[in-house]
Design a protein around this motif. Structure first.
Motif, mmCIF file in Angstrom:
data_model
loop_
_atom_site.group_PDB
_atom_site.id
_atom_site.type_symbol
_atom_site.label_atom_id
_atom_site.label_comp_id
_atom_site.label_asym_id
_atom_site.label_seq_id
_atom_site.Cartn_x
_atom_site.Cartn_y
_atom_site.Cartn_z
ATOM 1 N N GLN A 53 0.878 -1.202 0.159
ATOM 2 C CA GLN A 53 -0.109 -0.144 0.015
ATOM 3 C C GLN A 53 0.983 1.436 0.051
ATOM 4 N N CYS A 54 2.008 1.396 0.887
ATOM 5 C CA CYS A 54 2.566 2.395 0.861
ATOM 6 C C CYS A 54 3.838 2.664 0.001
ATOM 7 N N LYS A 55 4.403 1.473 -0.534
ATOM 8 C CA LYS A 55 5.383 1.640 -1.586
ATOM 9 C C LYS A 55 4.837 1.314 -3.069
ATOM 10 N N GLY A 56 3.869 0.902 -3.230
ATOM 11 C CA GLY A 56 3.443 0.437 -4.527
ATOM 12 C C GLY A 56 3.993 -0.790 -5.046
ATOM 13 N N PRO A 57 3.512 -1.325 -6.284
ATOM 14 C CA PRO A 57 4.166 -2.695 -6.786
ATOM 15 C C PRO A 57 5.410 -3.059 -6.315
ATOM 16 N N LEU A 77 3.923 -17.104 0.870
ATOM 17 C CA LEU A 77 3.319 -15.802 1.177
ATOM 18 C C LEU A 77 2.432 -15.241 0.183
ATOM 19 N N ILE A 78 2.924 -15.009 -0.995
ATOM 20 C CA ILE A 78 2.431 -14.312 -2.229
ATOM 21 C C ILE A 78 1.416 -15.342 -2.697
ATOM 22 N N ASP A 79 1.676 -16.737 -2.908
ATOM 23 C CA ASP A 79 0.741 -17.702 -3.360
ATOM 24 C C ASP A 79 -0.619 -17.585 -2.488
ATOM 25 N N HIS A 80 -0.466 -17.619 -1.157
ATOM 26 C CA HIS A 80 -1.506 -17.715 -0.059
ATOM 27 C C HIS A 80 -2.331 -16.255 -0.284
ATOM 28 N N MET A 81 -1.633 -15.164 -0.488
ATOM 29 C CA MET A 81 -2.185 -13.904 -0.748
ATOM 30 C C MET A 81 -3.075 -13.723 -2.127
ATOM 31 N N GLU A 82 -2.280 -14.414 -3.011
ATOM 32 C CA GLU A 82 -2.916 -14.466 -4.408
ATOM 33 C C GLU A 82 -4.289 -15.017 -4.547
ATOM 34 N N ALA A 83 -4.185 -16.407 -3.837
ATOM 35 C CA ALA A 83 -5.532 -17.383 -3.704
ATOM 36 C C ALA A 83 -6.675 -16.611 -2.981
ATOM 37 N N ALA A 84 -6.179 -15.602 -2.069
ATOM 38 C CA ALA A 84 -7.162 -14.869 -1.250
ATOM 39 C C ALA A 84 -7.523 -13.577 -1.994
ATOM 40 N N ASN A 85 -7.246 -13.323 -3.380
ATOM 41 C CA ASN A 85 -7.244 -12.380 -4.112
ATOM 42 C C ASN A 85 -6.998 -10.873 -3.327
ATOM 43 N N LEU A 86 -6.056 -11.031 -2.489
ATOM 44 C CA LEU A 86 -5.265 -9.845 -2.005
ATOM 45 C C LEU A 86 -4.101 -9.105 -2.761
ATOM 46 N N VAL A 87 -3.638 -9.960 -3.612
ATOM 47 C CA VAL A 87 -2.566 -9.369 -4.463
ATOM 48 C C VAL A 87 -2.667 -10.083 -5.662
ATOM 49 N N ARG A 89 0.042 -11.017 -9.358
ATOM 50 C CA ARG A 89 1.302 -10.981 -9.793
ATOM 51 C C ARG A 89 1.100 -10.421 -11.306
ATOM 52 N N GLN A 90 2.341 -9.648 -11.682
ATOM 53 C CA GLN A 90 2.317 -9.225 -13.048
ATOM 54 C C GLN A 90 3.750 -9.142 -13.567
ATOM 55 N N PRO A 91 3.844 -9.363 -14.709
ATOM 56 C CA PRO A 91 5.459 -9.296 -15.159
ATOM 57 C C PRO A 91 6.203 -7.955 -14.973
ATOM 58 N N HIS A 92 7.159 -7.891 -14.760
ATOM 59 C CA HIS A 92 8.077 -6.676 -14.556
ATOM 60 C C HIS A 92 8.415 -6.008 -15.932
ATOM 61 N N PRO A 93 8.022 -4.708 -16.070
ATOM 62 C CA PRO A 93 7.811 -3.998 -17.410
ATOM 63 C C PRO A 93 9.276 -4.188 -17.934
ATOM 64 N N ARG A 97 12.880 -11.537 -16.003
ATOM 65 C CA ARG A 97 13.070 -12.285 -14.670
ATOM 66 C C ARG A 97 12.305 -12.072 -13.691
ATOM 67 N N ALA A 98 11.879 -10.964 -13.323
ATOM 68 C CA ALA A 98 11.292 -10.476 -12.063
ATOM 69 C C ALA A 98 9.685 -10.583 -12.385
ATOM 70 N N THR A 99 9.109 -10.572 -11.271
ATOM 71 C CA THR A 99 7.805 -10.565 -11.056
ATOM 72 C C THR A 99 7.384 -9.513 -10.125
ATOM 73 N N LEU A 100 6.563 -8.719 -10.472
ATOM 74 C CA LEU A 100 6.001 -7.546 -9.590
ATOM 75 C C LEU A 100 4.683 -8.200 -8.810
#
Length: 170
Positions: A53-57, A77-87, A89-93, A97-100
């Motif tokens: 929230q504070c820093k952005g993606p 952590l991100i798998d769990h939060m993504e399954a709960a629709n809280l976050v 993932r998107q490819p880094h522009p 190799r990185a995921t945002l």
């Protein structure tokens, strides 16, 4: 390394503060976890939401560094939060190799709710201190966090101390 500026009494204070910090951190985390569990979210999840929230993606590795968790746990952590629709993932522009990781609308809503609950829990606990003691504690914590940040052991203390309702524009 301890510096003693006023004789033998300083070591006792240093020792007492070291033990108090060591005891307070885990106890406060348990207190907060108990309060957040009523919202159906874990402590690290709430901290991740606040940072996003504070820093952005964020790149997952940066988020893990800010949270002080291992790369493997960031993925869990991100798998769990993504399954709960809280976050989401998107490819880094710029770096394939990185995921945002970014907050979803549900994540922003949860961040507000958990931020409110965290403030209520802290306020309840801090009522044992006078307003002057609370102000002194805040100033001491800000100074300590700034020093840890200067030494490279803490993300930006302004982000850590900012209210979760102050999102960045990204």
């Amino acid at each position: 390394m301890s510096t003693q500026s006023q004789g033998s009494g300083d070591h006792a204070i240093d020792e007492a503060l070291a033990h108090a910090f060591a005891a307070f951190g885990p106890a406060y985390k348990r207190w907060t976890k108990t309060r957040l569990s009523e919202q159906g979210i874990g402590y690290t999840h709430a901290r991740a939401l606040h940072l996003l929230q504070c820093k952005g993606p964020q790149i997952m590795s940066e988020l893990g560094d800010d949270l002080g968790i291992t790369p493997r746990y960031v993925t869990v952590l991100i798998d769990h939060m993504e399954a709960a629709n809280l976050v989401a993932r998107q490819p880094h522009p710029n770096d394939r190799r990185a995921t945002l990781v970014k907050l979803t609308d549900a994540g922003r809503t949860m961040c507000g709710a958990t931020g409110d609950e965290h403030v209520e829990a802290a306020a309840e606990l801090l009522r044992v201190l006078s307003p002057a003691q609370q102000q002194a504690l805040l100033e001491a914590m800000q100074a300590l966090l700034a020093e840890l940040q200067r030494r490279g052991f803490c993300p930006d203390p302004d982000v850590l101390l900012s209210p979760p309702h102050q999102p960045v524009d990204r």
